[in-house]
Write a protein that holds these residues in place. Structure first.
Motif, PDB file in Angstrom:
ATOM      1  N   PRO A  63       0.842  -1.206   0.000  1.00 43.71           N
ATOM      2  CA  PRO A  63       0.000   0.000   0.000  1.00 43.71           C
ATOM      3  C   PRO A  63       0.875   1.254   0.000  1.00 43.71           C
ATOM      4  O   PRO A  63       2.015   1.219   0.480  1.00 43.71           O
ATOM      5  CB  PRO A  63      -0.776  -0.104   1.319  1.00 43.71           C
ATOM      6  N   VAL A  87      -4.567   4.331   7.646  1.00 45.41           N
ATOM      7  CA  VAL A  87      -4.244   3.383   8.715  1.00 45.41           C
ATOM      8  C   VAL A  87      -2.932   3.856   9.340  1.00 45.41           C
ATOM      9  O   VAL A  87      -1.969   4.124   8.630  1.00 45.41           O
ATOM     10  CB  VAL A  87      -4.086   1.948   8.161  1.00 45.41           C
ATOM     11  N   ALA A  90       8.263  -6.070  16.134  1.00 43.42           N
ATOM     12  CA  ALA A  90       7.436  -7.175  16.634  1.00 43.42           C
ATOM     13  C   ALA A  90       6.105  -7.162  15.909  1.00 43.42           C
ATOM     14  O   ALA A  90       5.620  -6.109  15.496  1.00 43.42           O
ATOM     15  CB  ALA A  90       7.197  -7.034  18.138  1.00 43.42           C
ATOM     16  N   GLY A  91       5.533  -8.349  15.767  1.00 48.66           N
ATOM     17  CA  GLY A  91       4.196  -8.455  15.215  1.00 48.66           C
ATOM     18  C   GLY A  91       3.166  -8.419  16.333  1.00 48.66           C
ATOM     19  O   GLY A  91       3.507  -8.144  17.490  1.00 48.66           O
ATOM     20  N   GLY A  92       1.925  -8.710  15.983  1.00 48.86           N
ATOM     21  CA  GLY A  92       0.865  -8.688  16.988  1.00 48.86           C
ATOM     22  C   GLY A  92       0.430  -7.281  17.339  1.00 48.86           C
ATOM     23  O   GLY A  92      -0.231  -7.055  18.354  1.00 48.86           O
ATOM     24  N   ARG A  93       0.798  -6.309  16.475  1.00 50.82           N
ATOM     25  CA  ARG A  93       0.489  -4.905  16.771  1.00 50.82           C
ATOM     26  C   ARG A  93      -1.004  -4.635  16.652  1.00 50.82           C
ATOM     27  O   ARG A  93      -1.561  -3.835  17.402  1.00 50.82           O
ATOM     28  CB  ARG A  93       1.255  -3.981  15.814  1.00 50.82           C
ATOM     29  N   VAL A 105      -2.221  -0.783  15.403  1.00 51.43           N
ATOM     30  CA  VAL A 105      -2.663  -0.562  14.016  1.00 51.43           C
ATOM     31  C   VAL A 105      -4.081  -0.003  14.101  1.00 51.43           C
ATOM     32  O   VAL A 105      -4.986  -0.687  14.587  1.00 51.43           O
ATOM     33  CB  VAL A 105      -2.660  -1.871  13.191  1.00 51.43           C
ATOM     34  N   ALA A 138      -2.379   4.148   3.103  1.00 49.79           N
ATOM     35  CA  ALA A 138      -3.689   4.139   2.465  1.00 49.79           C
ATOM     36  C   ALA A 138      -4.395   2.860   2.880  1.00 49.79           C
ATOM     37  O   ALA A 138      -3.758   1.807   2.983  1.00 49.79           O
ATOM     38  CB  ALA A 138      -3.503   4.179   0.949  1.00 49.79           C
ATOM     39  N   ILE A 174      -9.994  -5.369   1.915  1.00 53.24           N
ATOM     40  CA  ILE A 174      -9.468  -6.734   1.930  1.00 53.24           C
ATOM     41  C   ILE A 174     -10.553  -7.754   1.574  1.00 53.24           C
ATOM     42  O   ILE A 174     -11.609  -7.783   2.206  1.00 53.24           O
ATOM     43  CB  ILE A 174      -8.912  -7.079   3.339  1.00 53.24           C
ATOM     44  N   GLU A 216      -7.284 -12.768   3.350  1.00 57.77           N
ATOM     45  CA  GLU A 216      -5.978 -12.603   3.996  1.00 57.77           C
ATOM     46  C   GLU A 216      -5.210 -13.920   3.894  1.00 57.77           C
ATOM     47  O   GLU A 216      -5.671 -14.959   4.376  1.00 57.77           O
ATOM     48  CB  GLU A 216      -6.134 -12.194   5.468  1.00 57.77           C
ATOM     49  N   ASN A 245       2.386 -11.249   6.328  1.00 59.21           N
ATOM     50  CA  ASN A 245       1.235 -11.769   7.055  1.00 59.21           C
ATOM     51  C   ASN A 245       0.379 -10.610   7.558  1.00 59.21           C
ATOM     52  O   ASN A 245       0.680 -10.043   8.587  1.00 59.21           O
ATOM     53  CB  ASN A 245       1.699 -12.637   8.223  1.00 59.21           C
ATOM     54  N   PRO A 246      -0.618 -10.209   6.826  1.00 55.21           N
ATOM     55  CA  PRO A 246      -1.214 -10.924   5.699  1.00 55.21           C
ATOM     56  C   PRO A 246      -0.771 -10.389   4.325  1.00 55.21           C
ATOM     57  O   PRO A 246      -0.494  -9.222   4.155  1.00 55.21           O
ATOM     58  CB  PRO A 246      -2.704 -10.608   5.875  1.00 55.21           C
ATOM     59  N   ASP A 257       1.502  -6.408   5.340  1.00 62.57           N
ATOM     60  CA  ASP A 257       2.492  -6.354   6.411  1.00 62.57           C
ATOM     61  C   ASP A 257       3.803  -6.831   5.783  1.00 62.57           C
ATOM     62  O   ASP A 257       3.786  -7.500   4.732  1.00 62.57           O
ATOM     63  CB  ASP A 257       2.072  -7.276   7.570  1.00 62.57           C
TER      64      ASP A 257
HETATM   65  P1  ADP Z   1       0.605  -7.042  13.003  1.00 58.91           P
HETATM   66  O1  ADP Z   1       0.947  -8.307  12.288  1.00 58.91           O
HETATM   67  O2  ADP Z   1       1.749  -6.494  13.783  1.00 58.91           O
HETATM   68  O3  ADP Z   1      -0.651  -7.147  13.821  1.00 58.91           O
HETATM   69  P2  ADP Z   1      -0.286  -6.009  10.411  1.00 58.91           P
HETATM   70  O4  ADP Z   1       0.476  -5.102   9.541  1.00 58.91           O
HETATM   71  O5  ADP Z   1      -0.388  -7.426   9.983  1.00 58.91           O
HETATM   72  O6  ADP Z   1       0.317  -5.903  11.892  1.00 58.91           O
HETATM   73  O7  ADP Z   1      -1.741  -5.402  10.604  1.00 58.91           O
HETATM   74  C1  ADP Z   1      -2.732  -6.047  11.365  1.00 58.91           C
HETATM   75  C2  ADP Z   1      -4.038  -6.047  10.589  1.00 58.91           C
HETATM   76  O8  ADP Z   1      -4.419  -4.705  10.282  1.00 58.91           O
HETATM   77  C3  ADP Z   1      -3.926  -6.745   9.255  1.00 58.91           C
HETATM   78  O9  ADP Z   1      -4.196  -8.127   9.367  1.00 58.91           O
HETATM   79  C4  ADP Z   1      -4.979  -6.046   8.436  1.00 58.91           C
HETATM   80  O10 ADP Z   1      -6.249  -6.636   8.675  1.00 58.91           O
HETATM   81  C5  ADP Z   1      -4.992  -4.640   9.002  1.00 58.91           C
HETATM   82  N1  ADP Z   1      -4.211  -3.704   8.158  1.00 58.91           N
HETATM   83  C6  ADP Z   1      -2.894  -3.468   8.197  1.00 58.91           C
HETATM   84  N2  ADP Z   1      -2.524  -2.585   7.254  1.00 58.91           N
HETATM   85  C7  ADP Z   1      -3.626  -2.243   6.584  1.00 58.91           C
HETATM   86  C8  ADP Z   1      -3.922  -1.371   5.494  1.00 58.91           C
HETATM   87  N3  ADP Z   1      -2.979  -0.651   4.870  1.00 58.91           N
HETATM   88  N4  ADP Z   1      -5.220  -1.290   5.083  1.00 58.91           N
HETATM   89  C9  ADP Z   1      -6.193  -1.992   5.691  1.00 58.91           C
HETATM   90  N5  ADP Z   1      -5.980  -2.836   6.720  1.00 58.91           N
HETATM   91  C10 ADP Z   1      -4.731  -2.950   7.181  1.00 58.91           C
END
Ligand code: ADP
Ligand code: MG
Length: 395
Positions: free
Chosen positions: A20, A44, A51-54, A60, A100, A104, A107, A199-200, A213
């Motif tokens: 994005p 967003v 780290a993930g799981g944000r 997020v 942006a 979705i 995923e 992921n995803p 991500d």
């Molecule tokens: P983390 O893995 O650390 O939780 P992600 O980047 O995977 O962070 O974001 C978590 C979730 O947020 C994603 O699974 C997705 O559903 C949503 N998300 C992240 N970026 C976007 C984006 N640009 N537009 C829409 N949804 C998003």
């Protein structure tokens, strides 16, 4: 070494892997400016930490007003974000990525890693994207498709097709996936990565493929030939004790337990950790003080072990082969002069100048228990940690 999501996405862009549109911001004002730069009506805001799981941790956030983007950036920047993948202290947020929003449809999961057993780069994919992939693999291994890339011939089109069919993609999406996989494979090899994970990976409402991500881990042993990537290092995200250790050429890795270990030699350090576990304890760290070490370095190492607030007892386990035990003893005594030691100490010195080392420690007035065998040392330190933990009320 880990990269931030925004850095990984820059690499993705350079390898024609779709991501994005996004702008990184280090202040609420920059986040507000990012909304104008990106245009649109929704954004967003994503905290940048290693780290993930944000998503689940409030890192997020979808926003539909520039003022909200500014407010979310203000909330996140300067804070520490704790997720399921960070320790209890979380990690500092010094930057946010304003992106942006993507509509979705599905995923998916896509990962490239080094499969040491196969001696190849493995590509893993699953239709269970956005979830903890280890849990998916444990519950239903058949939900994962796995291909190994021959390093000589490279990634073959049939391998991309196989992944595309397994992910249930239609023909144009499979073609897009081919291009994405080629880009990711090149990125992996050219940057000496150890892991590239998306992921995803999403199928958008319009039917395209986008990496929502991005996680890239680099092989630290190859950084000497990757100066541009090494410059992306954010040491603020790294364990301060591991950084201090690196500065003193000590091999130190933080662990979750409460028994500090100071050992010479990586093999003995591993064996010591095993023994501590076998006797019912849990090591707080791996530490190899090295072969040709000095009293100064031992002192630094000892201070490092003690600086971990989890540590309830310390085990010093030295086999004097190249290193002299009297030097180790000197280092310990020197360290204790600088920092107070208020946890039990168990010392096992064997080998070169062990008697001299033990005599130095005995004369130092330092309160410690000595041990002859490895088992005895592990036994004593586990008991000492249990006693100390009980008296301070921590576990
Ligand atoms: P983390 O893995 O650390 O939780 P992600 O980047 O995977 O962070 O974001 C978590 C979730 O947020 C994603 O699974 C997705 O559903 C949503 N998300 C992240 N970026 C976007 C984006 N640009 N537009 C829409 N949804 C998003
Ligand atoms: Mg993710």
């Amino acid at each position: 070494m880990n990269l931030h999501e925004f850095q990984a996405k820059e690499l993705f862009r350079a390898h024609a892997v779709g991501v994005p549109d996004g702008v990184v911001a280090r202040s609420p004002g920059q986040a507000l400016a990012a909304t104008r730069q990106l245009g649109g009506e929704r954004w967003v805001v994503k905290a940048q930490v290693h780290a993930g799981g944000r998503g689940k941790a409030g890192g997020v956030v979808a926003c539909d007003d520039p003022a909200q983007v500014r407010a979310e950036a203000a909330r996140l920047l300067g804070s520490r974000l704790q997720t399921a993948q960070t320790g209890a202290d979380g990690l500092p947020v010094d930057a946010v990525l304003v992106e942006a929003p993507t509509a979705i449809a599905r995923e998916l999961y896509l990962g490239l890693l080094v499969d040491r057993a196969a001696e190849r780069i493995a590509i893993m994919a699953s239709t269970s994207g956005g979830m903890d992939i280890e849990a998916v693999a444990a519950r239903d291994p058949s939900a994962l498709v796995l291909v190994h890339v021959d390093p000589v011939v490279g990634l073959m089109p049939w391998q991309g097709r196989r992944i595309g069919f397994a992910l249930g993609l239609d023909k144009p999406q499979r073609a897009a996936l081919q291009q994405m996989l080629q880009g990711l494979y090149r990125l992996f090899v050219d940057s000496d990565a150890s892991l590239v994970e998306i992921n995803p990976l999403v199928v958008t409402a319009e039917g395209g493929l986008l990496a929502l991500d991005a996680k890239v881990n680099l092989d630290a042993n190859a950084l000497y030939r990757q100066p541009a990537l090494e410059a992306l290092r954010d040491s603020g995200q790294e364990d301060p004790r591991e950084l201090a250790a690196a500065a003193h050429q000590l091999n130190y890795i933080s662990l979750d337990g409460n028994i500090g270990c100071m050992v010479n030699g990586a093999g003995l350090a591993m064996a010591t950790m095993d023994l501590v576990k076998l006797h019912g304890g849990a090591p707080a760290n791996f530490l190899d003080v090295g072969g040709g070490t000095t009293a100064e370095r031992v002192a630094e190492a000892f201070k490092l072990v003690l600086s971990d607030p989890k540590v309830c007892a310390v085990l010093v386990n030295i086999f004097g082969g190249i290193v002299r035990c009297d030097l180790i003893a000197e280092g310990i005594i020197r360290a204790v002069r600088d920092v107070r030691i208020d946890v039990p100490l168990v010392v096992r010195l064997q080998g070169t100048k062990a008697a001299e080392g033990r005599a130095l420690l005995a004369d130092s007035g330092l309160e410690l228990q000595t041990a002859g065998s490895l088992s005895e040392a592990a036994d004593k330190v586990v008991a000492a940690a249990a006693g100390a933990g009980a008296s301070t009320g921590s576990a």
